[in-house]
Design a protein around this motif. Structure first.
Motif, PDB file in Angstrom:
ATOM      1  N   VAL A  43       0.843  -1.201   0.000  1.00  0.00           N
ATOM      2  CA  VAL A  43       0.000   0.000   0.000  1.00  0.00           C
ATOM      3  C   VAL A  43       0.876   1.249   0.000  1.00  0.00           C
ATOM      4  O   VAL A  43       0.634   2.202  -0.743  1.00  0.00           O
ATOM      5  N   GLY A  46       3.830   0.659  -3.184  1.00  0.00           N
ATOM      6  CA  GLY A  46       3.394   0.236  -4.504  1.00  0.00           C
ATOM      7  C   GLY A  46       4.262  -0.872  -5.055  1.00  0.00           C
ATOM      8  O   GLY A  46       4.664  -1.790  -4.339  1.00  0.00           O
ATOM      9  N   LYS A 211      -5.323   1.724  -0.507  1.00  0.00           N
ATOM     10  CA  LYS A 211      -4.775   2.740  -1.407  1.00  0.00           C
ATOM     11  C   LYS A 211      -5.830   3.803  -1.718  1.00  0.00           C
ATOM     12  O   LYS A 211      -5.531   5.002  -1.755  1.00  0.00           O
TER      13      LYS A 211
END
Length: 296
Positions: A43, A46, A211
């Protein structure tokens, strides 16, 4: 509170390639839950948190055997310490012999395969003889055996580092070979959505939700965004939904349908996949991180 050991931090660091301090923070936040900590890093960082998954950590080859009638086949991974040995003719002959034994004798496991004979010697005796002769360790890692509903085809890439085998019903030889090549190039995880591990799907959903929240998306849209992310993930990892490597205007599933064919199974081996060979100086990295934090 869970105890976060240096070994656990190191393991997460090697798995994700994330900075050491970030790994420790993630493990603290996850109360020592390794899988949850990995999600936290994904999260936060990435794709940077997945770089290590692409690294291979052992040399060797994937040997492939398919019978003349293309109804029976096998793939066999044999590892070595260096690429130099992986190109040795005797090493390659041993690997190829093992692949044929898998197909013809159907051993239960690697130990059973090792006990099978080639020209009066067991495969294990051949391995030990080569180890003594060359002076480098070698190991039999894994194999897969396929019995075809249709016809088998294979594709070996990157100096036998990647091996793919497919079972195609209908179509022609060119189509079967193209699909095998696609598997080697695009590395799908499953044939279709039904073959994807549910835990992987739920992990993708959780990451997408976090996210979306961190980016300030409205709460009433988060579930829809997460479902979109899961659908995208499934398209990326399932063979039939992937864009065909030779024509990305069609999926593999569409290509097969246009030829009146279907793929009923596939297997993919990548040499060294999942074996870690990093030799980072973890203590030095810790010292460097601490020194940097003191200067800040």
């Amino acid at each position: 509170m869970a105890v976060i050991t240096a070994a656990l931090v190191k393991e997460l660091r090697q798995k994700t390639d994330a900075p050491m301090m970030e790994c420790k923070k993630a493990l603290v936040a996850a109360e020592g839950d390794f899988a949850k900590a990995e999600e936290i890093l994904r999260v936060k960082l990435g794709n940077k948190a997945n770089k290590a998954s692409a690294r291979v950590a052992a040399e060797g080859v994937v040997a492939v055997y398919i019978s003349e009638d293309r109804k029976l086949g096998a793939m066999f991974e044999v590892n070595s310490e260096t690429d130099f040995v992986a190109k040795n003719p005797e090493f390659l002959a041993m690997a190829n012999a093992g692949a044929r034994l898998v197909a013809e004798k159907n051993p239960a496991d690697v130990a059973a395969l090792s006990a099978l004979t080639v020209d009066g010697k067991t495969l294990e005796e051949i391995r030990k003889g080569l180890v003594g002769k060359i002076g480098e360790n070698m190991s039999f890692r894994r194999f897969v055996r396929m019995e075809a509903q249709g016809r088998l085809d294979s594709y070996v890439h990157a100096g036998s580092k990647i091996g793919a085998m497919v079972d195609i019903v209908g179509g022609d030889d060119e189509l079967a070979h193209d699909v095998a090549m696609h598997v080697a190039a695009s590395r799908p995880k499953a044939l279709d959505e039904s073959g994807v591990d549910q835990a992987s799907i739920e992990s993708e959903r959780r990451v997408a939700i976090e996210k979306a929240r961190e980016s300030g998306k409205p709460e009433n849209l988060i579930e829809r965004i997460a479902e979109g992310s899961v659908k995208k993930f499934l398209k990326e990892v399932t063979l039939l939904n992937q864009p065909f490597v030779k024509n990305d205007k069609v999926t593999v599933g569409q290509l097969l349908k246009s030829k009146g064919a279907k793929c009923v199974a596939f297997n993919l081996f990548v040499v060294g996949e999942g074996i870690e060979k990093r030799s980072d100086d973890f203590a030095a990295e810790v010292a460097a991180q601490v020194a940097a934090s003191k200067k800040a």
